[in-house]
Design a protein around this motif. Structure first.
Motif, PDB file in Angstrom:
ATOM      1  N   LEU A  56      -3.892  -3.403  -2.308  1.00 38.60           N
ATOM      2  CA  LEU A  56      -2.586  -3.171  -1.950  1.00 38.60           C
ATOM      3  C   LEU A  56      -2.318  -4.593  -1.290  1.00 38.60           C
ATOM      4  O   LEU A  56      -1.038  -5.203  -1.410  1.00 38.60           O
ATOM      5  CB  LEU A  56      -2.345  -2.161  -0.734  1.00 38.60           C
ATOM      6  N   LYS A  57      -3.184  -5.306  -0.432  1.00 36.57           N
ATOM      7  CA  LYS A  57      -2.730  -6.544   0.240  1.00 36.57           C
ATOM      8  C   LYS A  57      -2.491  -7.632  -0.932  1.00 36.57           C
ATOM      9  O   LYS A  57      -1.838  -8.324  -1.222  1.00 36.57           O
ATOM     10  CB  LYS A  57      -3.548  -6.917   1.464  1.00 36.57           C
ATOM     11  N   ARG A  58      -3.652  -7.726  -1.716  1.00 34.45           N
ATOM     12  CA  ARG A  58      -3.488  -8.351  -2.994  1.00 34.45           C
ATOM     13  C   ARG A  58      -2.373  -8.428  -3.431  1.00 34.45           C
ATOM     14  O   ARG A  58      -1.733  -9.386  -4.065  1.00 34.45           O
ATOM     15  CB  ARG A  58      -4.845  -8.478  -3.850  1.00 34.45           C
ATOM     16  N   ALA A  59      -1.971  -7.144  -4.034  1.00 30.30           N
ATOM     17  CA  ALA A  59      -0.797  -7.119  -4.912  1.00 30.30           C
ATOM     18  C   ALA A  59       0.625  -7.465  -3.966  1.00 30.30           C
ATOM     19  O   ALA A  59       1.252  -8.058  -4.759  1.00 30.30           O
ATOM     20  CB  ALA A  59      -0.639  -5.610  -5.074  1.00 30.30           C
ATOM     21  N   SER A  60       0.458  -7.319  -2.980  1.00 35.86           N
ATOM     22  CA  SER A  60       1.694  -7.856  -2.048  1.00 35.86           C
ATOM     23  C   SER A  60       1.451  -9.500  -1.991  1.00 35.86           C
ATOM     24  O   SER A  60       2.879  -9.969  -2.381  1.00 35.86           O
ATOM     25  CB  SER A  60       1.352  -7.257  -0.373  1.00 35.86           C
ATOM     26  N   VAL A  61       0.376 -10.109  -1.887  1.00 34.46           N
ATOM     27  CA  VAL A  61       0.570 -11.437  -1.698  1.00 34.46           C
ATOM     28  C   VAL A  61       0.631 -12.052  -3.225  1.00 34.46           C
ATOM     29  O   VAL A  61       1.387 -12.829  -3.323  1.00 34.46           O
ATOM     30  CB  VAL A  61      -0.894 -12.182  -1.375  1.00 34.46           C
ATOM     31  N   ALA A  62       0.097 -11.521  -4.232  1.00 34.31           N
ATOM     32  CA  ALA A  62       0.175 -11.877  -5.475  1.00 34.31           C
ATOM     33  C   ALA A  62       1.229 -11.595  -6.299  1.00 34.31           C
ATOM     34  O   ALA A  62       1.961 -12.377  -7.264  1.00 34.31           O
ATOM     35  CB  ALA A  62      -1.101 -11.768  -6.534  1.00 34.31           C
ATOM     36  N   CYS A  63       1.594 -10.232  -6.400  1.00 33.75           N
ATOM     37  CA  CYS A  63       2.493  -9.624  -7.124  1.00 33.75           C
ATOM     38  C   CYS A  63       3.820  -9.305  -6.569  1.00 33.75           C
ATOM     39  O   CYS A  63       5.030  -8.713  -7.242  1.00 33.75           O
ATOM     40  CB  CYS A  63       2.154  -8.534  -7.876  1.00 33.75           C
ATOM     41  N   GLY A  64       4.112  -9.768  -5.224  1.00 30.42           N
ATOM     42  CA  GLY A  64       5.226  -9.357  -4.510  1.00 30.42           C
ATOM     43  C   GLY A  64       5.477  -7.856  -4.310  1.00 30.42           C
ATOM     44  O   GLY A  64       6.786  -7.471  -4.184  1.00 30.42           O
ATOM     45  N   LYS A  65       4.480  -7.305  -4.393  1.00 34.07           N
ATOM     46  CA  LYS A  65       4.640  -5.810  -4.012  1.00 34.07           C
ATOM     47  C   LYS A  65       5.004  -5.617  -2.566  1.00 34.07           C
ATOM     48  O   LYS A  65       4.722  -6.623  -1.712  1.00 34.07           O
ATOM     49  CB  LYS A  65       3.503  -4.841  -4.186  1.00 34.07           C
ATOM     50  N   PRO A  66       5.674  -4.515  -2.015  1.00 30.17           N
ATOM     51  CA  PRO A  66       5.949  -4.296  -0.673  1.00 30.17           C
ATOM     52  C   PRO A  66       4.881  -4.612   0.332  1.00 30.17           C
ATOM     53  O   PRO A  66       3.811  -3.937   0.265  1.00 30.17           O
ATOM     54  CB  PRO A  66       6.532  -2.780  -0.642  1.00 30.17           C
ATOM     55  N   ILE A  67       4.976  -5.373   1.215  1.00 31.33           N
ATOM     56  CA  ILE A  67       4.280  -5.787   2.341  1.00 31.33           C
ATOM     57  C   ILE A  67       3.930  -4.604   3.367  1.00 31.33           C
ATOM     58  O   ILE A  67       2.755  -4.243   3.675  1.00 31.33           O
ATOM     59  CB  ILE A  67       4.793  -6.930   3.117  1.00 31.33           C
ATOM     60  N   GLU A  68       4.634  -3.544   3.309  1.00 24.82           N
ATOM     61  CA  GLU A  68       4.901  -2.564   4.309  1.00 24.82           C
ATOM     62  C   GLU A  68       3.739  -1.347   3.834  1.00 24.82           C
ATOM     63  O   GLU A  68       2.919  -0.808   4.478  1.00 24.82           O
ATOM     64  CB  GLU A  68       6.022  -1.613   4.176  1.00 24.82           C
ATOM     65  N   GLU A  69       3.494  -1.625   2.471  1.00 22.47           N
ATOM     66  CA  GLU A  69       2.275  -0.453   1.956  1.00 22.47           C
ATOM     67  C   GLU A  69       0.880  -1.025   2.622  1.00 22.47           C
ATOM     68  O   GLU A  69       0.430  -0.127   3.280  1.00 22.47           O
ATOM     69  CB  GLU A  69       2.115  -0.764   0.467  1.00 22.47           C
ATOM     70  N   HIS A  70       0.599  -2.225   2.603  1.00 21.61           N
ATOM     71  CA  HIS A  70      -0.907  -2.587   3.086  1.00 21.61           C
ATOM     72  C   HIS A  70      -0.705  -2.706   4.658  1.00 21.61           C
ATOM     73  O   HIS A  70      -1.671  -2.221   5.356  1.00 21.61           O
ATOM     74  CB  HIS A  70      -1.319  -3.703   2.660  1.00 21.61           C
ATOM     75  N   VAL A  71       0.207  -2.934   5.371  1.00 17.66           N
ATOM     76  CA  VAL A  71       0.157  -3.023   6.854  1.00 17.66           C
ATOM     77  C   VAL A  71      -0.002  -1.636   7.149  1.00 17.66           C
ATOM     78  O   VAL A  71      -0.393  -1.402   8.202  1.00 17.66           O
ATOM     79  CB  VAL A  71       1.662  -3.573   7.159  1.00 17.66           C
ATOM     80  N   ALA A  72       1.167  -0.534   6.542  1.00 21.35           N
ATOM     81  CA  ALA A  72       1.151   0.749   7.173  1.00 21.35           C
ATOM     82  C   ALA A  72      -0.422   1.658   6.858  1.00 21.35           C
ATOM     83  O   ALA A  72      -0.916   2.301   7.419  1.00 21.35           O
ATOM     84  CB  ALA A  72       2.047   1.494   6.378  1.00 21.35           C
ATOM     85  N   TYR A  73      -0.922   1.033   5.644  1.00 18.48           N
ATOM     86  CA  TYR A  73      -2.236   1.525   5.173  1.00 18.48           C
ATOM     87  C   TYR A  73      -3.446   1.129   6.321  1.00 18.48           C
ATOM     88  O   TYR A  73      -4.295   1.856   6.797  1.00 18.48           O
ATOM     89  CB  TYR A  73      -2.679   1.133   4.106  1.00 18.48           C
ATOM     90  N   LYS A  74      -3.282  -0.190   6.608  1.00 16.99           N
ATOM     91  CA  LYS A  74      -4.351  -0.607   7.662  1.00 16.99           C
ATOM     92  C   LYS A  74      -4.076  -0.034   8.959  1.00 16.99           C
ATOM     93  O   LYS A  74      -5.120   0.412   9.562  1.00 16.99           O
ATOM     94  CB  LYS A  74      -4.104  -2.032   7.682  1.00 16.99           C
ATOM     95  N   GLN A  75      -2.816   0.381   9.407  1.00 20.22           N
ATOM     96  CA  GLN A  75      -2.718   0.869  10.741  1.00 20.22           C
ATOM     97  C   GLN A  75      -2.999   2.354  10.747  1.00 20.22           C
ATOM     98  O   GLN A  75      -3.618   2.827  11.713  1.00 20.22           O
ATOM     99  CB  GLN A  75      -1.064   0.763  11.097  1.00 20.22           C
ATOM    100  N   ARG A  76      -2.873   3.101   9.537  1.00 25.40           N
ATOM    101  CA  ARG A  76      -3.394   4.401   9.656  1.00 25.40           C
ATOM    102  C   ARG A  76      -5.009   4.520   9.397  1.00 25.40           C
ATOM    103  O   ARG A  76      -5.414   5.390  10.193  1.00 25.40           O
ATOM    104  CB  ARG A  76      -2.733   4.951   8.192  1.00 25.40           C
ATOM    105  N   MET A  77      -5.373   3.326   8.797  1.00 27.14           N
ATOM    106  CA  MET A  77      -7.113   3.450   8.788  1.00 27.14           C
ATOM    107  C   MET A  77      -7.655   3.136  10.332  1.00 27.14           C
ATOM    108  O   MET A  77      -8.218   3.958  10.434  1.00 27.14           O
ATOM    109  CB  MET A  77      -7.411   2.307   7.822  1.00 27.14           C
ATOM    110  N   LEU A  78      -6.778   2.204  10.937  1.00 28.71           N
ATOM    111  CA  LEU A  78      -7.382   1.951  12.429  1.00 28.71           C
ATOM    112  C   LEU A  78      -7.046   3.221  13.357  1.00 28.71           C
ATOM    113  O   LEU A  78      -7.736   3.451  14.114  1.00 28.71           O
ATOM    114  CB  LEU A  78      -6.653   0.575  12.897  1.00 28.71           C
TER     115      LEU A  78
END
Length: 146
Positions: A56-78
């Protein structure tokens, strides 16, 4: 909680020359097969839950996918990991970022067809699957420690 980062480093050089289509499968199977026999269900669930974050983070950085996806995922994981007695959340957060960095080092920061495919697979099967498994293993750990 033991983290499996040491095994990742030993395989990174060997995996660099593999084709883009098989690489995610080969990486996952190589890393999982190198897991020490002492790894418990929580270690495995933790490792597996880090992989979607990296994509999710790589796709955000490289492909312009929504940053919220990886941020929310990490927060839920923590948030899930906070249920583990005596866990160092800062160390866990660093380990999750290391998983991303390892994935980025192996695959680069270009928006490739392989990365797009991995992203689609994770979104298609649902990002909650690995988090649910992690939450289940955290509950199991909590029950054993009572």
């Amino acid at each position: 909680m033991r983290v499996l980062n040491k095994q990742r480093k030993s395989y990174s050089r060997a995996l660099l020359g593999m084709g883009w289509v098989l690489r995610p499968v080969v990486i996952a199977s190589a890393l999982l097969s190198s897991t020490a026999a002492s790894a418990d269900g929580l270690d495995t669930a933790y490792f597996l839950a880090m992989q979607p974050y990296a994509v999710l983070k790589r796709a955000s950085v490289a492909c312009g996918k929504p940053i919220e996806e990886h941020v929310a995922y990490k927060q839920r994981m923590l948030d899930i990991l906070r249920g583990v007695p005596d866990i160092d959340i800062r160390a866990a957060s660093r380990d999750i970022e290391k998983a991303y960095q390892t994935d980025a080092d192996l695959g680069g920061l270009d928006c490739t067809d392989g990365l797009k495919d991995r992203y689609k697979q994770i979104i298609g099967r649902g990002v909650d699957r690995d988090l649910e498994y992690l939450a289940e293993e955290v509950r199991n750990r909590q029950q054993r420690s009572q």
